[in-house]
Design an enzyme around this catalytic site. Structure first.
Site, PDB file in Angstrom:
ATOM      1  N   LYS A 120       0.825  -1.209   0.000  1.00 37.86           N
ATOM      2  CA  LYS A 120       0.000   0.000   0.000  1.00 37.86           C
ATOM      3  C   LYS A 120       0.865   1.268   0.000  1.00 37.86           C
ATOM      4  O   LYS A 120       0.441   2.310  -0.487  1.00 37.86           O
ATOM      5  CB  LYS A 120      -0.881  -0.032   1.251  1.00 37.86           C
ATOM      6  CG  LYS A 120      -2.053   0.904   1.219  1.00 37.86           C
ATOM      7  CD  LYS A 120      -2.878   0.662   2.473  1.00 37.86           C
ATOM      8  CE  LYS A 120      -3.941   1.707   2.658  1.00 37.86           C
ATOM      9  NZ  LYS A 120      -4.671   1.460   3.927  1.00 37.86           N
ATOM     10  N   GLU A 179     -10.888   5.814   4.818  1.00 40.69           N
ATOM     11  CA  GLU A 179     -10.911   5.028   6.055  1.00 40.69           C
ATOM     12  C   GLU A 179     -11.574   5.774   7.222  1.00 40.69           C
ATOM     13  O   GLU A 179     -12.437   5.209   7.892  1.00 40.69           O
ATOM     14  CB  GLU A 179      -9.484   4.602   6.424  1.00 40.69           C
ATOM     15  CG  GLU A 179      -8.980   3.482   5.524  1.00 40.69           C
ATOM     16  CD  GLU A 179      -7.465   3.423   5.429  1.00 40.69           C
ATOM     17  OE1 GLU A 179      -6.794   4.100   6.211  1.00 40.69           O
ATOM     18  OE2 GLU A 179      -6.956   2.684   4.563  1.00 40.69           O
TER      19      GLU A 179
END
Lengths: 183, 625
Positions: free
Chosen positions: B70, B170
């Site tokens: 990521k 998120e």
């Protein structure tokens, strides 16, 4: 029943007298019927879907419950592993101190501790907790590689030494075995 | 309708969740874990490993084990973040059309392809659990992800065979899990201290929209840093005590690592823990044991600089958003390390308000993603919000006791029946007093209505069977009916105002019940004792009459005195349960002879009475008219 029949016949008569109006009536009626049919179909679909989702939920719940029961001991089992580690460690140390069994007291202690260790492993096995097999081949599903070492006796990638025993509970890994592998 | 998989595709760990029957629910992976390490490995045998197994073999295969992918997702090769990642990651990051890619065994993989392997594992494990195919997904990304990074994440989903309905932030996802999007316009902070990264975000919520105002963090701060502080402390203490460097002993170090992590977790709930590792190592003088007490205060002194650095980050993020702490109305805690009490204390102190931490911090982001999936599929809107009964419903029975028929919290519509009986011989009618509330006695509960069922044929007490049925429809309208099962005669009452209580009234009634529980139970026990005594007197008198002259006259006189004693004491309103029981005991003892006589008589062959008695046990005496 006879009364009903009579009423029907009267309706029929009216129809003949005023055909135009009744056709209109029929049309609105059939529109209404179609609308209701549609609604019924929608409700039926909703009912069936809700019912299906209920059945699916029941199935998943049963699955969750089975897993919860099967692995209920998991957390206790993983806590007890540290105790086994300490015992294993003690055993291997006595081994090193008195390799030739010259000291009778130490020898007896070792025998005793070995028996305790066996006892413990039997209890674990009864509860479906088994040590991970650490033969030559490394398997990342149950072995955790801690380091790589040079070894003449092993092929590259094979397990050289077990640093900490691993355990499985039923089909799951409780703790992987910590191993070193050959470079 | 197929389900939407909500995926928290994390730097260190990933988690997944689905929305089902109005609730988001975490799905465990095939290995039984709720989180899956975001690690992909290519083995020499040509296998591709994902998750725990990939992580386990990382040491033996560092160049072909890809973790933290990521960190280079969607980055150009010469970006600063890419350079930073290159310096820290052991695998080969190369330039592919000026974007970051990875080279493994002369093959080039894009970060999208690596992430897709993780997504594919999650998808497969979810499908195996659910027993159905999954195509739609919602994937979360950090708030600071730019368009290229978001696009790359979406592509990863596509490669994994997922139709990515949406990419969401998120912190937004965490806010959704707490239902904060439904509130009025307000500013909230999401504090996310995960496995390997720290992120702080200011969000603006309201009108079902969540917007990111500012975000910031530390790309290399997480749970392992806290563990390492404990390991360093334990190792240095051990060295000064024994002179042995435990960090040089790989085997011993592994045990210390495990123990340090366990100690960290334990210090979240207790103020002191002990690392106890007997036979940790040995030297010429013999075996060495490692026993080290760690107090929470000690642990906090080891990590306070780490926690302080997160507060500094928050200050910057707030400044970027141009808001002050008192303008923040909610603080959401995300990530496993937010379980550490010092972290919670410091954040709470900084904002001066309670934290949102009731949802599992490891799972909250994935849960929010599933909720977003549910919203997109229309599931959330479609969920039939079924009411529950706020208080129990029942009827009054002998001694002014409330017998509950429908328990508090039952989902409606609901229908339940219970069979009651009469309390007196030849009782012609029963009155059904419908009650609402949690208290033991009917006078303390709310009366909803009353009706009578009359014309019950003459019968000894306990014989008639009166079936009382409570039926609440979806609109909360309660119908209570009573039917004499012998005659089929029935009577009913419809109560529309059964949920007419305000929320405050309901809350008060529930609290009253809680407060008076002990007292009510004591009184109930007294009533039960009274009822039992009454039944015994009744039964004994009946047996005496049945036996007539076939029974010893002295014994009969004895029993009659005992009966009179019990009756006298029952007339006294201030009698205690113990006093009743004492007299009942005497009567019971004296009636033994009677029982023998009855038994001797019944030996003649009257078995019917016995059978009837068994039936009666199921019947609860109803209130006497």
């Amino acid at each position: 029943m006879s009364k009903d029949d009579k009423e029907t016949s009267i309706d029929a008569e009216v129809e003949i007298i005023d055909t135009e109006e009744s056709t209109e009536n029929q049309e609105t009626q059939s529109l209404e019927i179609d609308k209701l049919k549609n609604e019924v179909a929608q409700w039926e679909d909703k009912f069936l879907r809700t019912h299906a989702s209920f059945e699916n939920s029941k199935r998943l719940l049963a699955k969750d419950k089975a897993a919860a029961v099967a692995y209920a001991n998991e957390s206790f089992a993983s806590d007890i592993l540290t105790v086994i580690d300490s015992l294993d460690s003690a055993l291997s140390m006595i081994d090193k101190v008195d390799e030739k069994d010259t000291n009778e007291f130490l020898k007896k202690m070792k025998e005793g501790l070995t028996l305790v260790d066996e006892q413990l492993h039997k209890v674990l096995e009864k509860n479906h907790i088994k040590p991970v097999v650490c033969d030559k081949d490394y398997d990342p599903n149950v072995h955790q590689a801690i380091m790589q070492v040079d070894s003449d006796e092993h092929e590259s990638g094979q397990i050289v030494q077990v640093m900490q025993k691993g355990y499985t509970i039923k089909d799951r890994v409780l703790r992987p075995a910590m191993v070193s592998t050959a470079k | 309708m197929s389900k939407v998989l909500g995926i928290d595709l994390g730097t260190t760990n990933s988690a997944m969740s689905i929305f089902e029957n109005g609730e988001a629910k975490i799905i465990a992976n095939k290995e039984g874990k709720n989180t899956t390490p975001s690690v992909v490995a290519f083995t020499d045998k040509g296998e591709i490993l994902v998750g725990d197994s990939a992580k386990r073999q990382a040491v033996t295969n560092p160049e072909k084990t890809i973790y933290s992918i990521k960190r280079i997702m969607g980055l150009m090769f010469d970006e600063e973040h890419a350079r930073e990642a290159k310096a820290r990651l052991p695998y080969h990051i190369i330039n592919r059309n000026s974007a970051c890619a990875i080279e493994i065994d002369d093959k080039i993989y894009t970060p999208q392809e690596i992430s897709a392997k993780i997504l594919m594992k999650l998808k497969e494990d979810a499908e195996a659990y659910l027993g159905e195919a999954i195509t739609d997904a919602v994937i979360t990304v950090p708030a600071y992800f730019n368009d290229a990074q978001r696009k790359a994440t979406k592509e990863a989903g596509t490669i994994a065979g997922l139709n990515v309905l949406r990419i969401i932030n998120e912190p937004t996802s965490a806010a959704l899990a707490y239902g904060l999007d439904k509130k009025d316009a307000e500013q909230i902070v999401v504090y996310d201290l995960g496995g390997g990264t720290f992120d702080a975000t200011v969000l603006e919520t309201g009108d079902n929209v969540v917007e990111v105002m500012s975000t910031g963090g530390d790309a290399f701060l997480g749970g392992d840093d806290f563990d390492n502080r404990i390991i360093d402390f334990v190792a240095s203490e051990f060295k000064s005590e024994t002179g042995v460097d435990i960090k040089a002993d790989v085997m011993a170090l592994q045990r210390v690592k495990d123990a340090a992590e366990a100690a960290k977790k334990e210090l979240s709930s207790s103020t002191e823990t002990e690392i106890n590792l007997p036979f940790i190592t040995a030297d010429a003088t013999g075996p060495k044991h490692l026993v080290q007490k760690i107090t929470r205060a000690k642990f906090e002194s080891l990590i306070d600089d780490l926690v302080a650095s997160t507060i500094t980050t928050i200050k910057t993020v707030l400044a970027d958003a141009n808001v002050s702490t008192n303008e923040i109305s909610e603080v959401v805690m995300v990530g496993g390390s937010t379980r550490i009490p010092l972290v919670q204390e410091e954040v709470k102190k900084f904002f001066g308000k309670e934290l949102n931490k009731s949802v599992n911090p490891d799972e909250v982001v994935a849960l929010g993603a599933a909720i977003q999936g549910g919203v997109l599929k229309g599931d959330v809107k479609d969920v039939l919000l079924l009411d529950v009964t706020p208080l129990s419903l029942g009827i009054e029975t002998l001694g002014g006791v409330t017998t509950k028929v429908i328990e508090k919290g039952t989902t409606i519509p609901a229908k339940k029946s219970q069979v009651f009986s009469t309390a007196e011989d030849n009782q012609p009618a029963v009155s059904i007093h419908v009650l609402q509330g949690e208290r033991e006695f009917s006078k303390d509960n709310k009366s909803l209505g009353m009706f009578e069922l009359r014309d019950i044929p003459a019968a000894p007490r306990g014989v008639p069977q009166i079936e009382v049925t409570f039926d609440i429809d979806a609109n909360g309208i309660l119908t209570v009916s009573a039917q004499d099962k012998g005659t089929g005669k029935s009577q009913e009452i419809k109560i529309t105002g059964s949920s007419g209580l305000s929320d405050e009234e309901i809350e008060k009634m529930v609290q009253d019940a809680e407060a008076n529980k002990a007292e009510d139970e004591k009184r109930k026990a007294l009533v039960d004792a009274r009822n039992q005594a009454d039944a015994l007197v009744h039964q004994t008198k009946k047996s005496l009459t049945d036996l007539g002259d076939n029974f010893d006259a002295t014994e009969k006189a004895n029993i009659e005195t005992a009966i009179a004693d019990v009756e006298a004491i029952l007339k006294n309103d201030s009698v205690t349960k113990e006093q009743i029981e004492e007299k009942v005991k005497i009567l019971t003892e004296k009636s033994h002879k009677l029982a023998e006589a009855v038994y001797a008589k019944e030996k003649g062959g009257n078995k019917e009475t016995a059978a009837k008695k068994a039936d009666d046990d199921d019947i609860i005496d109803a209130e006497v008219e």
